[in-house]
Design a protein around this motif. Structure first.
Motif, PDB file in Angstrom:
ATOM      1  N   GLN A  65       0.834  -1.199   0.000  1.00 19.54           N
ATOM      2  CA  GLN A  65       0.000   0.000   0.000  1.00 19.54           C
ATOM      3  C   GLN A  65       0.876   1.258   0.000  1.00 19.54           C
ATOM      4  O   GLN A  65       0.600   2.216  -0.724  1.00 19.54           O
ATOM      5  CB  GLN A  65      -0.932   0.018   1.208  1.00 19.54           C
ATOM      6  CG  GLN A  65      -2.031  -1.017   1.162  1.00 19.54           C
ATOM      7  CD  GLN A  65      -2.808  -1.099   2.472  1.00 19.54           C
ATOM      8  OE1 GLN A  65      -2.493  -0.424   3.443  1.00 19.54           O
ATOM      9  NE2 GLN A  65      -3.815  -1.952   2.499  1.00 19.54           N
ATOM     10  N   ASP A  68       2.332   1.806  -3.395  1.00 17.01           N
ATOM     11  CA  ASP A  68       1.321   2.349  -4.309  1.00 17.01           C
ATOM     12  C   ASP A  68       1.139   3.850  -4.086  1.00 17.01           C
ATOM     13  O   ASP A  68       1.050   4.628  -5.036  1.00 17.01           O
ATOM     14  CB  ASP A  68      -0.022   1.626  -4.133  1.00 17.01           C
ATOM     15  CG  ASP A  68       0.007   0.186  -4.623  1.00 17.01           C
ATOM     16  OD1 ASP A  68       0.951  -0.186  -5.357  1.00 17.01           O
ATOM     17  OD2 ASP A  68      -0.914  -0.586  -4.261  1.00 17.01           O
ATOM     18  N   ILE A  69       1.088   4.259  -2.827  1.00 20.01           N
ATOM     19  CA  ILE A  69       0.928   5.677  -2.493  1.00 20.01           C
ATOM     20  C   ILE A  69       2.139   6.472  -2.964  1.00 20.01           C
ATOM     21  O   ILE A  69       2.002   7.562  -3.538  1.00 20.01           O
ATOM     22  CB  ILE A  69       0.685   5.858  -0.983  1.00 20.01           C
ATOM     23  CG1 ILE A  69      -0.698   5.313  -0.612  1.00 20.01           C
ATOM     24  CG2 ILE A  69       0.821   7.315  -0.565  1.00 20.01           C
ATOM     25  CD1 ILE A  69      -0.945   5.182   0.881  1.00 20.01           C
ATOM     26  N   ALA A  71       4.140   5.716  -5.441  1.00 22.43           N
ATOM     27  CA  ALA A  71       4.095   5.788  -6.909  1.00 22.43           C
ATOM     28  C   ALA A  71       3.086   6.847  -7.359  1.00 22.43           C
ATOM     29  O   ALA A  71       3.361   7.632  -8.274  1.00 22.43           O
ATOM     30  CB  ALA A  71       3.741   4.421  -7.488  1.00 22.43           C
ATOM     31  N   GLU A  72       1.927   6.879  -6.723  1.00 18.79           N
ATOM     32  CA  GLU A  72       0.904   7.870  -7.067  1.00 18.79           C
ATOM     33  C   GLU A  72       1.401   9.284  -6.770  1.00 18.79           C
ATOM     34  O   GLU A  72       1.218  10.195  -7.586  1.00 18.79           O
ATOM     35  CB  GLU A  72      -0.376   7.579  -6.279  1.00 18.79           C
ATOM     36  CG  GLU A  72      -1.558   8.420  -6.686  1.00 18.79           C
ATOM     37  CD  GLU A  72      -2.827   8.021  -5.947  1.00 18.79           C
ATOM     38  OE1 GLU A  72      -3.624   8.938  -5.680  1.00 18.79           O
ATOM     39  OE2 GLU A  72      -3.007   6.833  -5.658  1.00 18.79           O
ATOM     40  N   ASN A  73       2.021   9.469  -5.629  1.00 17.63           N
ATOM     41  CA  ASN A  73       2.560  10.786  -5.272  1.00 17.63           C
ATOM     42  C   ASN A  73       3.664  11.216  -6.236  1.00 17.63           C
ATOM     43  O   ASN A  73       3.775  12.395  -6.579  1.00 17.63           O
ATOM     44  CB  ASN A  73       3.083  10.792  -3.838  1.00 17.63           C
ATOM     45  CG  ASN A  73       1.971  10.809  -2.818  1.00 17.63           C
ATOM     46  OD1 ASN A  73       0.832  11.118  -3.135  1.00 17.63           O
ATOM     47  ND2 ASN A  73       2.307  10.456  -1.590  1.00 17.63           N
ATOM     48  N   THR A  74       4.472  10.284  -6.680  1.00 16.29           N
ATOM     49  CA  THR A  74       5.526  10.593  -7.642  1.00 16.29           C
ATOM     50  C   THR A  74       4.921  11.102  -8.941  1.00 16.29           C
ATOM     51  O   THR A  74       5.397  12.099  -9.510  1.00 16.29           O
ATOM     52  CB  THR A  74       6.400   9.346  -7.899  1.00 16.29           C
ATOM     53  OG1 THR A  74       6.986   8.931  -6.659  1.00 16.29           O
ATOM     54  CG2 THR A  74       7.501   9.638  -8.905  1.00 16.29           C
ATOM     55  N   LEU A  75       3.869  10.428  -9.409  1.00 17.72           N
ATOM     56  CA  LEU A  75       3.192  10.883 -10.632  1.00 17.72           C
ATOM     57  C   LEU A  75       2.606  12.281 -10.447  1.00 17.72           C
ATOM     58  O   LEU A  75       2.733  13.135 -11.330  1.00 17.72           O
ATOM     59  CB  LEU A  75       2.088   9.904 -11.028  1.00 17.72           C
ATOM     60  CG  LEU A  75       2.537   8.554 -11.571  1.00 17.72           C
ATOM     61  CD1 LEU A  75       1.340   7.629 -11.776  1.00 17.72           C
ATOM     62  CD2 LEU A  75       3.305   8.726 -12.872  1.00 17.72           C
ATOM     63  N   LEU A  76       1.980  12.515  -9.303  1.00 18.55           N
ATOM     64  CA  LEU A  76       1.405  13.836  -9.036  1.00 18.55           C
ATOM     65  C   LEU A  76       2.476  14.911  -8.991  1.00 18.55           C
ATOM     66  O   LEU A  76       2.297  16.015  -9.531  1.00 18.55           O
ATOM     67  CB  LEU A  76       0.613  13.819  -7.727  1.00 18.55           C
ATOM     68  CG  LEU A  76      -0.684  13.008  -7.730  1.00 18.55           C
ATOM     69  CD1 LEU A  76      -1.251  12.912  -6.305  1.00 18.55           C
ATOM     70  CD2 LEU A  76      -1.708  13.630  -8.665  1.00 18.55           C
ATOM     71  N   ARG A  79       3.613  15.694 -12.529  1.00 17.54           N
ATOM     72  CA  ARG A  79       2.632  16.544 -13.208  1.00 17.54           C
ATOM     73  C   ARG A  79       2.727  17.986 -12.711  1.00 17.54           C
ATOM     74  O   ARG A  79       2.678  18.932 -13.499  1.00 17.54           O
ATOM     75  CB  ARG A  79       1.211  16.021 -12.980  1.00 17.54           C
ATOM     76  CG  ARG A  79       0.886  14.771 -13.731  1.00 17.54           C
ATOM     77  CD  ARG A  79      -0.557  14.378 -13.479  1.00 17.54           C
ATOM     78  NE  ARG A  79      -0.776  12.999 -13.873  1.00 17.54           N
ATOM     79  CZ  ARG A  79      -1.740  12.248 -13.407  1.00 17.54           C
ATOM     80  NH1 ARG A  79      -2.609  12.737 -12.530  1.00 17.54           N
ATOM     81  NH2 ARG A  79      -1.876  11.010 -13.815  1.00 17.54           N
TER      82      ARG A  79
END
Length: 101
Positions: A65, A68-69, A71-76, A79
């Motif tokens: 988990q 996953d968080i 990875a999501e924060n890295t994408l954000l 951007r």
């Protein structure tokens, strides 16, 4: 201490127990006492092993988990960085446009 008596044991089993006790240089009684103690402790070890396995499973889920968080924060963040770069470029080009006026 309590006494335990076992009746009707196969003589082959008794001979094997005697052999194992003699091999360990202890009496049959001591051999059986140690062996029964290990059997009694085995249930607790199995229980602890199960608790440990469950804990490891929960921790592995939590780590997944967290990954996953991350990875999501890295994408954000990527951007956001692109948007900031675009905004800086726009502001920089607007600044050049006002210089020429």
């Amino acid at each position: 201490m309590a006494d335990i008596s076992i009746r009707n044991l196969d003589p082959v089993i008794v001979a094997k127990l005697d052999y194992l006790a003699k091999k360990n240089k202890i009496s049959r009684e001591e051999y059986l006492r140690r062996y029964l103690s290990r059997i009694a402790e085995m249930d607790e070890l199995v229980h602890l092993d199960e608790k440990y396995r469950n804990l490891v499973s929960v921790l592995a889920d939590r780590m997944e988990q967290a990954n996953d968080i991350i990875a999501e924060n890295t994408l954000l963040l990527e951007r956001l960085e692109k948007k900031l770069d675009a905004q800086e470029s726009l502001e920089s080009s607007e600044g050049r446009d006002t210089e020429y006026e």
